[in-house]
Scaffold this active site. Structure first.
Site, PDB file in Angstrom:
ATOM      1  N   CYS A 247       0.572  -1.314   0.127  1.00  0.00           N
ATOM      2  CA  CYS A 247      -0.080   0.047  -0.098  1.00  0.00           C
ATOM      3  C   CYS A 247       0.957   1.556  -0.113  1.00  0.00           C
ATOM      4  CB  CYS A 247      -1.143   0.182   1.694  1.00  0.00           C
ATOM      5  SG  CYS A 247       0.008   0.030   2.628  1.00  0.00           S
TER       6      CYS A 247
ATOM      7  N   ARG B  36      -3.608  -0.436   5.655  1.00  0.00           N
ATOM      8  CA  ARG B  36      -4.485  -1.801   4.484  1.00  0.00           C
ATOM      9  C   ARG B  36      -2.920  -2.978   4.318  1.00  0.00           C
ATOM     10  NH1 ARG B  36      -5.560   2.405  -0.648  1.00  0.00           N
ATOM     11  NH2 ARG B  36      -3.119   3.070   1.051  1.00  0.00           N
TER      12      ARG B  36
HETATM   13  P1  4NP Z   1      -1.751   2.648   3.839  1.00  0.00           P
HETATM   14  O1  4NP Z   1      -2.223   3.690   4.543  1.00  0.00           O
HETATM   15  O2  4NP Z   1      -1.140   2.917   2.743  1.00  0.00           O
HETATM   16  O3  4NP Z   1      -2.629   2.327   4.299  1.00  0.00           O
HETATM   17  O4  4NP Z   1      -1.044   2.571   5.189  1.00  0.00           O
HETATM   18  C1  4NP Z   1      -1.752   5.594   4.986  1.00  0.00           C
HETATM   19  C2  4NP Z   1      -0.957   5.553   5.589  1.00  0.00           C
HETATM   20  C3  4NP Z   1      -0.154   6.980   5.142  1.00  0.00           C
HETATM   21  C4  4NP Z   1      -0.897   7.586   4.609  1.00  0.00           C
HETATM   22  C5  4NP Z   1      -1.847   7.997   3.898  1.00  0.00           C
HETATM   23  C6  4NP Z   1      -2.423   6.387   3.218  1.00  0.00           C
HETATM   24  N1  4NP Z   1       0.293   8.958   4.963  1.00  0.00           N
HETATM   25  O5  4NP Z   1      -0.788  10.027   4.298  1.00  0.00           O
HETATM   26  O6  4NP Z   1       0.711   9.336   6.094  1.00  0.00           O
END
Ligand code: 4NP
Length: 165
Positions: free
Chosen positions: A13, A19
């Site tokens: 992700c 995710r």
């Molecule tokens: P992930 O979610 O891609 O599902 O781990 C996110 C985690 C951090 C951020 C965005 C999405 N962020 O902008 O820091």
């Protein structure tokens, strides 16, 4: 008889704190339930490096716990080109993750390993992404866990068909 090398699956992700660690934890639970743990290995990573070394987001860990899953100690890391060699199947959680990974593919063989998580969504699910829950409330985390749980049953059933038993 020697044990075959495990089939290696990498979930990807953006940050590797919501995710894809959830996908890895749920995949491992479904694989264990299917009795396939010795045949597969899973890992997860992010396309961005800003959370490298972090534990999964506490809101995702809480949603996983509500659904009965247990966190095994993963720390965030960034996708690297060598992952194309080190894994047999690379599963981006959304189309942006997919295009970011495909941009790093060295050849067609690398690119052919990349298959979006939505390939294992049920037919009635029209989205082509596991929605990013990061900026929303707890319900978004629960719905990611539920979507991944439904999809993982199909992914593991597909792997069970092709792995040597
Ligand atoms: P992930 O979610 O891609 O599902 O781990 C996110 C985690 C951090 C951020 C965005 C999405 N962020 O902008 O820091």
């Amino acid at each position: 008889m020697s044990t075959p090398a495990p089939y290696r699956v990498l979930f990807v992700c953006l940050g590797n704190i919501c995710r894809s660690p959830a996908a890895e934890i749920i995949f491992n639970a479904v694989v264990a339930e299917a009795g396939l743990s010795v045949l597969v290995r899973a890992d997860s990573c992010g396309t961005a490096s800003y959370h490298t070394g972090s534990k999964p987001d506490h809101r995702m860990l809480a949603a996983l716990e509500r659904a009965g899953y247990r966190y095994g100690g993963h720390r965030a890391r960034t996708f690297r080109r060598a992952d194309f060699t080190d894994f047999d199947l690379i599963i981006p959680q959304d189309e942006q993750n997919e295009s970011d990974i495909l941009a790093l593919a060295r050849n067609g063989e690398d690119a052919a390993k990349v298959r979006g998580m939505w390939r294992w969504f049920a037919a009635e699910e029209t989205e082509r992404s596991v929605p990013d829950p990061y900026y929303g409330g707890p319900a978004g985390f629960d719905s990611v866990v539920a979507l991944l749980t439904r999809s993982m049953q199909r992914l593991v059933a597909e792997l069970a068909e092709k792995l040597p038993q």
